[in-house]
Design an enzyme around this catalytic site. Structure first.
Site, PDB file in Angstrom:
ATOM      1  N   GLY A  91       0.825  -1.201   0.000  1.00 34.40           N
ATOM      2  CA  GLY A  91       0.000   0.000   0.000  1.00 34.40           C
ATOM      3  C   GLY A  91       0.861   1.253   0.000  1.00 34.40           C
ATOM      4  O   GLY A  91       1.952   1.298  -0.572  1.00 34.40           O
ATOM      5  N   SER A  92       0.389   2.281   0.673  1.00 34.87           N
ATOM      6  CA  SER A  92       1.080   3.574   0.644  1.00 34.87           C
ATOM      7  C   SER A  92       2.377   3.592   1.440  1.00 34.87           C
ATOM      8  O   SER A  92       3.115   4.586   1.389  1.00 34.87           O
ATOM      9  CB  SER A  92       0.154   4.673   1.169  1.00 34.87           C
ATOM     10  OG  SER A  92      -0.852   4.952   0.221  1.00 34.87           O
ATOM     11  N   THR A  93       2.686   2.534   2.190  1.00 33.61           N
ATOM     12  CA  THR A  93       3.989   2.493   2.862  1.00 33.61           C
ATOM     13  C   THR A  93       5.123   2.405   1.845  1.00 33.61           C
ATOM     14  O   THR A  93       6.292   2.588   2.196  1.00 33.61           O
ATOM     15  CB  THR A  93       4.078   1.297   3.829  1.00 33.61           C
ATOM     16  OG1 THR A  93       3.948   0.069   3.096  1.00 33.61           O
ATOM     17  CG2 THR A  93       2.975   1.369   4.885  1.00 33.61           C
ATOM     18  N   PHE A  94       4.775   2.155   0.577  1.00 38.30           N
ATOM     19  CA  PHE A  94       5.753   2.092  -0.511  1.00 38.30           C
ATOM     20  C   PHE A  94       6.124   3.483  -1.018  1.00 38.30           C
ATOM     21  O   PHE A  94       7.157   3.668  -1.672  1.00 38.30           O
ATOM     22  CB  PHE A  94       5.149   1.262  -1.650  1.00 38.30           C
ATOM     23  CG  PHE A  94       6.134   0.688  -2.625  1.00 38.30           C
ATOM     24  CD1 PHE A  94       7.106  -0.209  -2.236  1.00 38.30           C
ATOM     25  CD2 PHE A  94       6.078   1.039  -3.966  1.00 38.30           C
ATOM     26  CE1 PHE A  94       8.005  -0.750  -3.141  1.00 38.30           C
ATOM     27  CE2 PHE A  94       6.964   0.501  -4.889  1.00 38.30           C
ATOM     28  CZ  PHE A  94       7.935  -0.395  -4.469  1.00 38.30           C
TER      29      PHE A  94
ATOM     30  N   GLU B  64      -6.480   2.824  -3.209  1.00 37.15           N
ATOM     31  CA  GLU B  64      -6.522   3.195  -1.803  1.00 37.15           C
ATOM     32  C   GLU B  64      -7.662   4.179  -1.641  1.00 37.15           C
ATOM     33  O   GLU B  64      -7.625   5.285  -2.138  1.00 37.15           O
ATOM     34  CB  GLU B  64      -5.199   3.796  -1.371  1.00 37.15           C
ATOM     35  CG  GLU B  64      -4.059   2.823  -1.653  1.00 37.15           C
ATOM     36  CD  GLU B  64      -2.847   3.123  -0.823  1.00 37.15           C
ATOM     37  OE1 GLU B  64      -2.981   3.857   0.158  1.00 37.15           O
ATOM     38  OE2 GLU B  64      -1.787   2.618  -1.149  1.00 37.15           O
TER      39      GLU B  64
END
Length: 685
Positions: free
Chosen positions: A327-330, A681
């Protein structure tokens, strides 16, 4: 007529017979003499050794297994001695069931003991002693000893047992030991350690108990015992003591481990905390867990089936074997790649209308109407999807893959546990090998999805934590490890398992500082996706929330959490480091089917950081519990192959959005070849 005897002739015959008999006697005596010389002279040494062996029995002395401690000396695995009732089926004079029924009149044997005994019996040989009851009381030992003569083939033995005092806590780290089965016996006999396992009944099966088996086992000792013709021990002639196994001192802070496990409550998921400067893993949580003490004596079939058929999959080591879209942790890594490769600078802002078109497909942002003009720093703080759609399209997949690999994405970290999964770092080459024909062609939509942390991305929580630790440590890569020190069981000498860095990622410090500053804004600035979770924290930290799909939705369909079964809802992710100026701890976590990363994951991380940095224990013991409605058809992704299959399944479920008025510059990719999420997301991250 009178017969005249020929005395001379008879005398000659007699002498001939006597000569033959005498020669035969001498021949036989000659054979005996030759045999005597063969046995007593020529083969004397060989038979002397055999005679001595018949008189002297070599009895192995099983070493004490090494102990396991946490970083502060809390005992996590220990040994204790107890009596066990063992049955050798081949020596019984009655049927096995009859013998057990009679024994149950002297010693309590319940249904669970019988089930476990039958399971162990199937894995053992008939001439081996199999434990029927363990941890007998002194009274039970006395009752059986008085009736011992009635039960040939049944013995009471004093054995060393393994115990895990904290039960379920850190169960996936420590693992467990169990009785050696036939396949393990064959494997041991094929190695140089066969002699060292004489008399050993148990071996490490999972976790550190397995991966450090050689260090924990120790060196088997021996004693020479003189025995009578009946096999009874008379006296001990000599003794070589066993060398106890090495002790393991873990990097784990068991109190931090407890805080995180309690914070998860009944949520499923994984949590890894790393000290970036050393690679020490401070907490390693896989929820739900299991009690390793169940396996020491041999787990009964009912308990085993309950663990293996549970939809919660408690036996899965999620940080090591579970693979998830990040997800957005990338996004922080994508932003760093953009700076390092010259694709973006920190000052330039780009318009975010709330969507991005590519090839007739509409990729939506989480915020309707978009975030306005967004620069690189703000793109991380507010988690702007559109910024990364455009960035990924500008960069292309090959530079992304090449940049991410040194951080550890899509490859094993080398942690000191067995069965680590590699995950998937997508590339053109990977897709062409994974899918056949036109489906294996990389298209623009693939890159768009990857750049936002979805699509074919599939990593373990351990990989995500390791990558974030490398970023927090300014590109200095330390191998993550659970065992910090190995202590010699005899001399007590100690050695570090990871004494130095693995390598360094060539990065510009000013670019790293920009990314760290943006992640600090996520937790500390209004509008940051984790601002509420870290309000009044008492320390400065950097973080990034994330939400990742479990199942795909159609392009014109809106995500409705309430309409989905609990196990089909999005996964919540969060990564963080603290303190911001000199990170002492990095965390990465995933909470399965919890939805928004800031809602469930970030508060759990806050509790962990509060305890580790400030010593504050949470007032509430656990987070909101998981609803119990289950989707039986859903199976959590556990490995790279399953992750790839899930991505392919999502790909086939996508439906193209209506063609918009503003046409994209890139050619439209085939709808069947690229995952085109309508809203990868759907909430702020």
């Amino acid at each position: 007529m009178t017969e005249i005897k020929d005395n001379q002739r008879e005398l000659q015959q007699f002498r001939l017979r006597l000569t033959v008999i005498g020669g035969l006697v001498f021949f036989c005596f000659g054979l005996l003499l030759m045999r005597f010389i063969w046995l007593q002279v020529i083969k004397y040494n060989d038979f002397a050794v055999k005679a001595e062996e018949n008189r002297i029995a070599i009895v192995p002395i099983v070493p004490n297994r090494g102990l396991i401690y946490d970083r502060k000396g809390v005992l996590l695995a220990r040994n204790y001695s107890a009596y066990t009732l063992e049955v050798t089926p081949s020596k019984l004079h009655t049927t096995l069931d009859e013998a057990i029924d009679e024994l149950s009149k002297l010693v309590e044997i319940d249904v669970k003991d019988r089930r476990r005994f039958k399971k162990l019996l199937d894995e053992s040989k008939s001439f081996e002693g199999v434990p029927l009851r363990t941890r007998l009381t002194d009274e039970e030992v006395a009752r059986f000893s008085a009736q011992r003569f009635r039960f040939p083939g049944v013995e009471v033995q004093a054995r060393l047992f393994r115990q895990y005092p904290l039960g379920e806590t850190a169960s996936h780290v420590i693992g467990y030991i169990g009785r050696i089965n036939q396949s393990e016996i064959k494997a041991i006999e094929a190695t140089d350690d066969a002699a060292n396992y004489k008399g050993t009944d148990h071996i490490g099966k999972e976790g550190l108990e397995k991966s450090y088996e050689k260090q924990l086992h120790g060196q088997t000792g021996y004693q020479e015992v003189e025995v009578s013709a009946g096999g009874r021990a008379i006296r001990t002639l000599s003794r070589t003591p066993a060398t106890p196994g090495n002790n393991l001192i873990l990097s784990i802070d068991i109190e931090l481990q407890k805080v995180v496990e309690e914070a998860f409550g009944e949520w499923r998921g994984a949590f890894v905390a790393i000290e970036p400067e050393t690679g020490d893993i401070l907490a390693y949580v896989s929820r739900p867990g299991y009690d390793p003490n169940l396996f020491v004596d041999g787990i009964d079939s009912q308990s085993w089936n309950e663990l293996n058929t549970s939809l919660d999959r408690p036996m899965i080591n999620r940080p090591l074997s579970g693979t998830y879209a990040p997800g957005s942790t990338f996004k922080p890594f994508m932003a760093l790649a953009a700076l390092e490769l010259g694709k973006r600078n920190a000052a330039t802002a780009y318009p975010d209308p709330g969507f991005f078109y590519l090839g007739g497909h509409k990729f939506r942002d989480d915020k309707v109407g978009g975030h306005g003009n967004v620069d690189l720093r703000r793109s991380i703080i507010v988690s702007c999807n559109t910024y990364y759609y455009q960035l990924g399209n500008d960069m292309g997949i090959d530079p992304i893959t090449k940049f991410m690999a040194p951080f550890g994405f899509g490859q094993k970290t080398g942690i000191d546990l067995d069965n680590e999964k590699t995950g998937v770092l997508p590339s053109k080459e990977w897709k062409s090998k994974r899918f056949k024909g036109n489906a294996g062609r990389w298209v623009g939509g693939d890159t768009i999805s990857v750049s936002n942390g979805s699509g074919y991305n599939s990593y373990t929580p351990l990989q995500i934590a390791h990558a974030m630790a490398n970023l927090a440590n300014d590109g200095v890569v330390m191998k993550p490890h659970l065992v910090k020190i190995i202590e010699d069981g005899g001399t007590r000498a100690r050695r570090l398992t990871v004494p130095k860095e693995s390598y360094r990622i060539p990065l510009k410090q000013e670019n790293i500082d920009i990314i760290k500053s943006a992640m600090v804004g996520v937790n500390s600035e209004p509008g940051g996706t984790a601002y509420r979770a870290f309000a009044n924290a008492g320390y400065t930290s950097g973080g990034k929330t994330g939400t990742a799909q479990v199942v795909g939705i159609k392009a014109n369909e809106k995500y409705n959490k309430a309409a989905l079964a609990e196990r089909l809802r999005d996964n919540a992710l969060y990564v963080a480091f603290a303190p911001a100026d000199k990170p002492k701890i990095v965390v990465a976590m995933v909470v399965e089917n919890a939805g928004w990363g800031a809602e469930i994951a970030a508060p759990i991380a806050r509790k962990a950081l509060d305890f580790y940095l400030l010593g504050k224990r949470p007032v509430d013991k656990e987070t909101t519990k998981v609803p119990k409605e289950d989707a039986a058809e859903f199976v959590p992704i556990e490995d790279a192959e399953a992750a790839e299959a899930a991505a392919a399944a999502r790909e086939t479920r996508r439906e193209p959005a209506p063609s918009p008025a503003p046409a994209p510059v890139a050619p439209p990719p085939p709808a069947t070849a690229a995952p085109q999420p309508a809203a990868p997301e759907r909430k702020k991250q």
